[in-house]
Design a protein around this motif. Sequence first.
Motif, mmCIF file in Angstrom:
data_model
loop_
_atom_site.group_PDB
_atom_site.id
_atom_site.type_symbol
_atom_site.label_atom_id
_atom_site.label_comp_id
_atom_site.label_asym_id
_atom_site.label_seq_id
_atom_site.Cartn_x
_atom_site.Cartn_y
_atom_site.Cartn_z
ATOM 1 N N ARG B 11 7.966 -4.731 7.702
ATOM 2 C CA ARG B 11 7.416 -5.887 8.472
ATOM 3 C C ARG B 11 5.708 -5.457 8.581
ATOM 4 O O ARG B 11 4.999 -6.680 8.484
ATOM 5 N N GLU B 12 5.286 -4.333 8.760
ATOM 6 C CA GLU B 12 3.953 -3.776 8.921
ATOM 7 C C GLU B 12 3.403 -4.282 7.501
ATOM 8 O O GLU B 12 2.088 -4.719 7.530
ATOM 9 N N ARG B 13 4.041 -3.966 6.308
ATOM 10 C CA ARG B 13 3.132 -4.041 5.287
ATOM 11 C C ARG B 13 3.049 -5.667 4.799
ATOM 12 O O ARG B 13 2.043 -6.188 4.127
ATOM 13 N N ALA B 14 4.200 -6.279 5.165
ATOM 14 C CA ALA B 14 4.202 -7.786 4.732
ATOM 15 C C ALA B 14 3.499 -8.530 5.697
ATOM 16 O O ALA B 14 3.016 -9.599 5.419
ATOM 17 N N GLY B 15 2.948 -7.989 6.983
ATOM 18 C CA GLY B 15 2.019 -8.673 7.907
ATOM 19 C C GLY B 15 2.922 -9.623 8.634
ATOM 20 O O GLY B 15 2.195 -10.500 9.135
ATOM 21 N N ARG B 40 4.248 -12.664 -5.209
ATOM 22 C CA ARG B 40 3.432 -13.642 -4.494
ATOM 23 C C ARG B 40 2.147 -13.521 -4.020
ATOM 24 O O ARG B 40 1.128 -14.320 -4.220
ATOM 25 N N ASP B 41 1.842 -12.297 -3.186
ATOM 26 C CA ASP B 41 0.626 -12.020 -2.775
ATOM 27 C C ASP B 41 0.401 -10.565 -2.594
ATOM 28 O O ASP B 41 1.340 -9.859 -2.761
ATOM 29 N N PRO B 42 -0.869 -10.187 -2.048
ATOM 30 C CA PRO B 42 -0.970 -8.739 -1.877
ATOM 31 C C PRO B 42 -0.196 -8.244 -0.658
ATOM 32 O O PRO B 42 0.384 -7.174 -0.775
ATOM 33 N N ALA B 43 0.317 -8.886 0.278
ATOM 34 C CA ALA B 43 1.154 -8.317 1.185
ATOM 35 C C ALA B 43 2.328 -8.011 0.682
ATOM 36 O O ALA B 43 3.063 -7.061 0.861
ATOM 37 N N GLY B 44 2.812 -8.988 -0.219
ATOM 38 C CA GLY B 44 4.125 -8.861 -0.745
ATOM 39 C C GLY B 44 4.234 -7.683 -1.684
ATOM 40 O O GLY B 44 5.021 -6.900 -1.776
ATOM 41 N N ALA B 45 2.858 -7.520 -2.405
ATOM 42 C CA ALA B 45 2.822 -6.294 -3.239
ATOM 43 C C ALA B 45 2.989 -5.051 -2.430
ATOM 44 O O ALA B 45 3.568 -4.229 -3.093
ATOM 45 N N ALA B 46 2.440 -5.137 -1.378
ATOM 46 C CA ALA B 46 2.342 -3.866 -0.641
ATOM 47 C C ALA B 46 3.685 -3.493 0.002
ATOM 48 O O ALA B 46 4.236 -2.622 -0.023
ATOM 49 N N ALA B 47 4.517 -4.667 0.555
ATOM 50 C CA ALA B 47 5.789 -4.431 1.076
ATOM 51 C C ALA B 47 6.981 -4.189 -0.042
ATOM 52 O O ALA B 47 7.627 -3.196 0.508
ATOM 53 N N PHE B 48 6.909 -4.294 -1.140
ATOM 54 C CA PHE B 48 7.720 -4.417 -2.010
ATOM 55 C C PHE B 48 7.254 -3.530 -3.332
ATOM 56 O O PHE B 48 8.023 -3.700 -4.229
ATOM 57 N N THR B 49 6.554 -2.707 -3.046
ATOM 58 C CA THR B 49 5.870 -1.535 -4.026
ATOM 59 C C THR B 49 7.143 -0.956 -4.938
ATOM 60 O O THR B 49 7.172 -1.188 -5.936
ATOM 61 N N ASP B 50 7.826 -0.533 -3.942
ATOM 62 C CA ASP B 50 9.072 0.324 -4.775
ATOM 63 C C ASP B 50 10.489 -0.040 -4.178
ATOM 64 O O ASP B 50 10.788 -0.037 -3.067
ATOM 65 N N LEU B 51 10.986 -1.012 -5.079
ATOM 66 C CA LEU B 51 12.148 -1.875 -4.455
ATOM 67 C C LEU B 51 13.332 -0.918 -4.464
ATOM 68 O O LEU B 51 14.328 -1.271 -3.459
ATOM 69 N N LYS B 52 13.382 0.441 -4.941
ATOM 70 C CA LYS B 52 14.404 1.458 -4.673
ATOM 71 C C LYS B 52 14.437 1.896 -3.370
ATOM 72 O O LYS B 52 15.552 2.363 -2.980
ATOM 73 N N PHE B 77 14.994 -7.716 4.678
ATOM 74 C CA PHE B 77 14.548 -6.628 3.858
ATOM 75 C C PHE B 77 14.071 -5.534 4.912
ATOM 76 O O PHE B 77 13.493 -5.740 6.004
ATOM 77 N N PHE B 78 14.625 -4.444 4.521
ATOM 78 C CA PHE B 78 14.065 -3.276 5.485
ATOM 79 C C PHE B 78 14.336 -1.836 4.740
ATOM 80 O O PHE B 78 14.994 -1.974 3.558
ATOM 81 N N PRO B 79 13.617 -0.720 5.196
ATOM 82 C CA PRO B 79 14.085 0.522 4.491
ATOM 83 C C PRO B 79 15.287 1.003 5.058
ATOM 84 O O PRO B 79 16.044 0.457 5.712
ATOM 85 N N PRO B 80 15.858 2.267 4.394
ATOM 86 C CA PRO B 80 17.096 2.610 4.766
ATOM 87 C C PRO B 80 17.100 3.022 6.142
ATOM 88 O O PRO B 80 16.114 3.388 6.656
ATOM 89 N N VAL B 81 18.384 2.709 6.804
ATOM 90 C CA VAL B 81 18.331 2.843 8.263
ATOM 91 C C VAL B 81 18.136 4.383 8.817
ATOM 92 O O VAL B 81 18.671 5.318 8.075
ATOM 93 N N THR B 82 17.523 4.454 10.049
ATOM 94 C CA THR B 82 17.314 5.680 10.705
ATOM 95 C C THR B 82 17.523 5.847 12.062
ATOM 96 O O THR B 82 16.952 6.468 12.792
ATOM 97 N N GLY B 83 18.743 5.083 12.390
ATOM 98 C CA GLY B 83 19.130 5.241 13.879
ATOM 99 C C GLY B 83 19.991 6.330 14.298
ATOM 100 O O GLY B 83 20.071 7.510 13.413
#
Lengths: 157, 84
Positions: B11-15, B40-52, B77-83
């Motif tokens: 969310r932060e990287r996608a803005g 699509r755009d630089p924010a998307g590139a930042a958010a989805f840099t490493d799809l793994k 879309f989100f990182p692995p969960v950490t609750g």
Amino acid sequence: MLIRVQSADFDLGAELAALTAGRRDVGGIGCFVGVVRDDPAHPLAALTLEHYPGMTEAAMAAIAAEAERRWNLLGCTLLHRVGRLEPGANIVLVLAAAPHRQAALDAAAFLIDWLKTRAPFWKQECFADGATRWVAARAGDDAAAARWSDQAGGMCP
Amino acid sequence: MIRVLYFAWLRERAGRAEEQLHLPPDIATVGALAAWLRARDPAGAAAFTDLKLIRAAVNQHFAPPDAPVTDGDEVAFFPPVTGG
């Protein structure tokens, strides 16, 4: 089962009482309380917990249903806090009531292991020095969850 | 239209926390949508840099990269969960 996501603290005694109210068949309750832990090497100001409203509650209910499928439970409580939580604050409560202790203890361990790896929550650490960092998933948590061999299918994130 | 949600550092990287978008005609899976958003755009590139490092849900169920996405879906879309 009782599933709740809330910003407010919880009262362990009140939750225990609610779980067993009016029952005479409960022989034991397994309990886990997760607490925000400080790190003297890198002092923590607070954790901020984020979740996915709707999906989180559904995932928690599915985890509780799986516990009820695996053990003879008389009830369970899954309660998770969100928002800003300072060191010493409660984060999560798991209760599992059963006729006998082994099911209660095993189910409580299962519930927290799966909750940590299968419910959409994310923790951000806010340190006393102003730095922030999103907590990365730990391989140890995956290993802990994996020891409950997966018979549910299709739930794994 | 599909609804796309972002959580935690995505969310932060996608803005943004969410958006509505027309599903591009040649996009049919979660993995293809992630790759399209990255390009699509630089924010998307930042958010989805490493799809793994990225996990996804379709209509609030965890979904692997080859899970189908169709019009009307809610995709998160989100990182692995950490609750916990």
